[in-house]
Design a protein around this motif. Structure first.
Motif, PDB file in Angstrom:
ATOM      1  N   ASP A 295      -6.343   7.833  -4.416  1.00  0.00           N
ATOM      2  CA  ASP A 295      -6.977   9.144  -4.321  1.00  0.00           C
ATOM      3  C   ASP A 295      -6.069  10.190  -4.977  1.00  0.00           C
ATOM      4  N   ALA A 296      -6.428  11.458  -4.856  1.00  0.00           N
ATOM      5  CA  ALA A 296      -5.673  12.537  -5.518  1.00  0.00           C
ATOM      6  C   ALA A 296      -4.227  12.627  -5.037  1.00  0.00           C
ATOM      7  N   GLU A 297      -3.950  12.169  -3.807  1.00  0.00           N
ATOM      8  CA  GLU A 297      -2.583  12.202  -3.276  1.00  0.00           C
ATOM      9  C   GLU A 297      -1.798  10.936  -3.611  1.00  0.00           C
ATOM     10  N   GLY A 298      -2.438   9.993  -4.285  1.00  0.00           N
ATOM     11  CA  GLY A 298      -1.759   8.753  -4.646  1.00  0.00           C
ATOM     12  C   GLY A 298      -1.863   7.662  -3.602  1.00  0.00           C
ATOM     13  N   THR A 299      -2.676   7.872  -2.578  1.00  0.00           N
ATOM     14  CA  THR A 299      -2.868   6.869  -1.531  1.00  0.00           C
ATOM     15  C   THR A 299      -3.913   5.859  -1.982  1.00  0.00           C
ATOM     16  N   PRO A 300      -3.618   4.570  -1.870  1.00  0.00           N
ATOM     17  CA  PRO A 300      -4.610   3.553  -2.266  1.00  0.00           C
ATOM     18  C   PRO A 300      -5.924   3.714  -1.514  1.00  0.00           C
ATOM     19  N   ILE A 301      -7.010   3.533  -2.213  1.00  0.00           N
ATOM     20  CA  ILE A 301      -8.349   3.625  -1.637  1.00  0.00           C
ATOM     21  C   ILE A 301      -8.650   2.299  -0.933  1.00  0.00           C
ATOM     22  N   PRO A 302      -9.065   2.350   0.349  1.00  0.00           N
ATOM     23  CA  PRO A 302      -9.286   1.106   1.108  1.00  0.00           C
ATOM     24  C   PRO A 302     -10.203   0.105   0.403  1.00  0.00           C
ATOM     25  N   GLU A 303     -11.266   0.567  -0.208  1.00  0.00           N
ATOM     26  CA  GLU A 303     -12.178  -0.350  -0.892  1.00  0.00           C
ATOM     27  C   GLU A 303     -11.481  -1.069  -2.042  1.00  0.00           C
ATOM     28  N   ALA A 304     -10.520  -0.405  -2.672  1.00  0.00           N
ATOM     29  CA  ALA A 304      -9.760  -1.036  -3.756  1.00  0.00           C
ATOM     30  C   ALA A 304      -8.873  -2.152  -3.212  1.00  0.00           C
ATOM     31  N   LEU A 305      -8.312  -1.940  -2.021  1.00  0.00           N
ATOM     32  CA  LEU A 305      -7.503  -2.988  -1.381  1.00  0.00           C
ATOM     33  C   LEU A 305      -8.355  -4.230  -1.121  1.00  0.00           C
TER      34      LEU A 305
ATOM     35  N   ALA B 227       0.831  -1.204   0.000  1.00  0.00           N
ATOM     36  CA  ALA B 227       0.000   0.000   0.000  1.00  0.00           C
ATOM     37  C   ALA B 227       0.866   1.254   0.000  1.00  0.00           C
ATOM     38  N   ALA B 228       2.167   1.102  -0.241  1.00  0.00           N
ATOM     39  CA  ALA B 228       3.068   2.256  -0.301  1.00  0.00           C
ATOM     40  C   ALA B 228       2.669   3.156  -1.453  1.00  0.00           C
ATOM     41  N   ALA B 229       2.680   4.445  -1.197  1.00  0.00           N
ATOM     42  CA  ALA B 229       2.335   5.415  -2.235  1.00  0.00           C
ATOM     43  C   ALA B 229       3.568   6.219  -2.607  1.00  0.00           C
ATOM     44  N   GLY B 230       3.663   6.579  -3.857  1.00  0.00           N
ATOM     45  CA  GLY B 230       4.740   7.449  -4.302  1.00  0.00           C
ATOM     46  C   GLY B 230       5.850   6.705  -5.007  1.00  0.00           C
ATOM     47  N   LEU B 231       6.362   7.339  -6.028  1.00  0.00           N
ATOM     48  CA  LEU B 231       7.448   6.777  -6.820  1.00  0.00           C
ATOM     49  C   LEU B 231       8.667   6.536  -5.940  1.00  0.00           C
ATOM     50  N   GLY B 232       9.316   5.415  -6.162  1.00  0.00           N
ATOM     51  CA  GLY B 232      10.523   5.102  -5.420  1.00  0.00           C
ATOM     52  C   GLY B 232      10.276   4.286  -4.169  1.00  0.00           C
ATOM     53  N   ARG B 233       9.018   4.057  -3.828  1.00  0.00           N
ATOM     54  CA  ARG B 233       8.702   3.282  -2.639  1.00  0.00           C
ATOM     55  C   ARG B 233       8.298   1.871  -3.003  1.00  0.00           C
TER      56      ARG B 233
ATOM     57  N   ARG C 145       5.924 -13.710  -7.290  1.00  0.00           N
ATOM     58  CA  ARG C 145       4.656 -13.511  -6.608  1.00  0.00           C
ATOM     59  C   ARG C 145       3.857 -12.418  -7.295  1.00  0.00           C
ATOM     60  N   PRO C 146       2.555 -12.664  -7.543  1.00  0.00           N
ATOM     61  CA  PRO C 146       1.719 -11.590  -8.066  1.00  0.00           C
ATOM     62  C   PRO C 146       1.593 -10.505  -7.000  1.00  0.00           C
ATOM     63  N   VAL C 147       1.389  -9.274  -7.442  1.00  0.00           N
ATOM     64  CA  VAL C 147       1.365  -8.144  -6.524  1.00  0.00           C
ATOM     65  C   VAL C 147       0.064  -7.363  -6.622  1.00  0.00           C
ATOM     66  N   ILE C 148      -0.258  -6.705  -5.522  1.00  0.00           N
ATOM     67  CA  ILE C 148      -1.344  -5.740  -5.460  1.00  0.00           C
ATOM     68  C   ILE C 148      -0.660  -4.433  -5.079  1.00  0.00           C
ATOM     69  N   ALA C 149      -0.640  -3.466  -6.001  1.00  0.00           N
ATOM     70  CA  ALA C 149       0.112  -2.233  -5.753  1.00  0.00           C
ATOM     71  C   ALA C 149      -0.428  -1.079  -6.570  1.00  0.00           C
ATOM     72  N   ALA C 150      -0.189   0.122  -6.069  1.00  0.00           N
ATOM     73  CA  ALA C 150      -0.523   1.338  -6.817  1.00  0.00           C
ATOM     74  C   ALA C 150       0.517   1.539  -7.914  1.00  0.00           C
ATOM     75  N   ALA C 151       0.112   2.110  -9.022  1.00  0.00           N
ATOM     76  CA  ALA C 151       1.034   2.341 -10.138  1.00  0.00           C
ATOM     77  C   ALA C 151       2.212   3.197  -9.713  1.00  0.00           C
ATOM     78  N   GLY C 152       1.993   4.170  -8.862  1.00  0.00           N
ATOM     79  CA  GLY C 152       3.052   5.075  -8.443  1.00  0.00           C
ATOM     80  C   GLY C 152       4.145   4.420  -7.631  1.00  0.00           C
ATOM     81  N   ALA C 153       3.908   3.221  -7.125  1.00  0.00           N
ATOM     82  CA  ALA C 153       4.912   2.555  -6.296  1.00  0.00           C
ATOM     83  C   ALA C 153       6.164   2.208  -7.095  1.00  0.00           C
TER      84      ALA C 153
END
Length: 107
Positions: free
Chosen positions: A69-79, A27-33, A45-53
């Motif tokens: 969301d607008a800040e790049g934080t994964p939306i809980p319902e999406a998780l 659930a890390a947000a932001g490029l480089g994380r 292993r298959p992954v569940i991740a935000a594109a920005g990660a």
């Protein structure tokens, strides 16, 4: 079961966690994380991740891209939706992991 990792672990411990995982969620947000995402993919292993990660989202055959969301934080319902889908597609996880590994080693 679920393993929550909240602090850095030695590489050998992480390798054993990746080996035991069916899916890795980051659930890390932001490029480089996204090092954990790339390591999980390299371990097959298959992954569940935000594109920005990682700068790019996992392809559908490699895992799940999380809506953010607008800040790049994964939306809980999406998780929750991604975890439910992973559970429903348990028979496909090995093939998804192989595709994830191929991409990690290629990129």
């Amino acid at each position: 079961g679920v393993v929550l990792v909240e602090e850095p672990l030695p590489a050998a411990r992480m390798a054993s966690l990746y080996a035991a995982a069916d899916v890795v969620l980051s659930a890390a947000a932001g490029l480089g994380r996204g090092r954990d995402v790339l390591e999980a993919m390299a371990h097959g292993r298959p992954v569940i991740a935000a594109a920005g990660a990682t700068g790019t989202a996992p392809a559908p055959r490699e895992g799940w891209e999380l809506a953010t969301d607008a800040e790049g934080t994964p939306i809980p319902e999406a998780l929750v939706a991604a975890l439910r889908d992973a559970h429903a597609r348990a028979g496909e996880l090995a093939d998804m992991g192989a595709a994830a590994r191929a991409r990690a080693l290629r990129d």
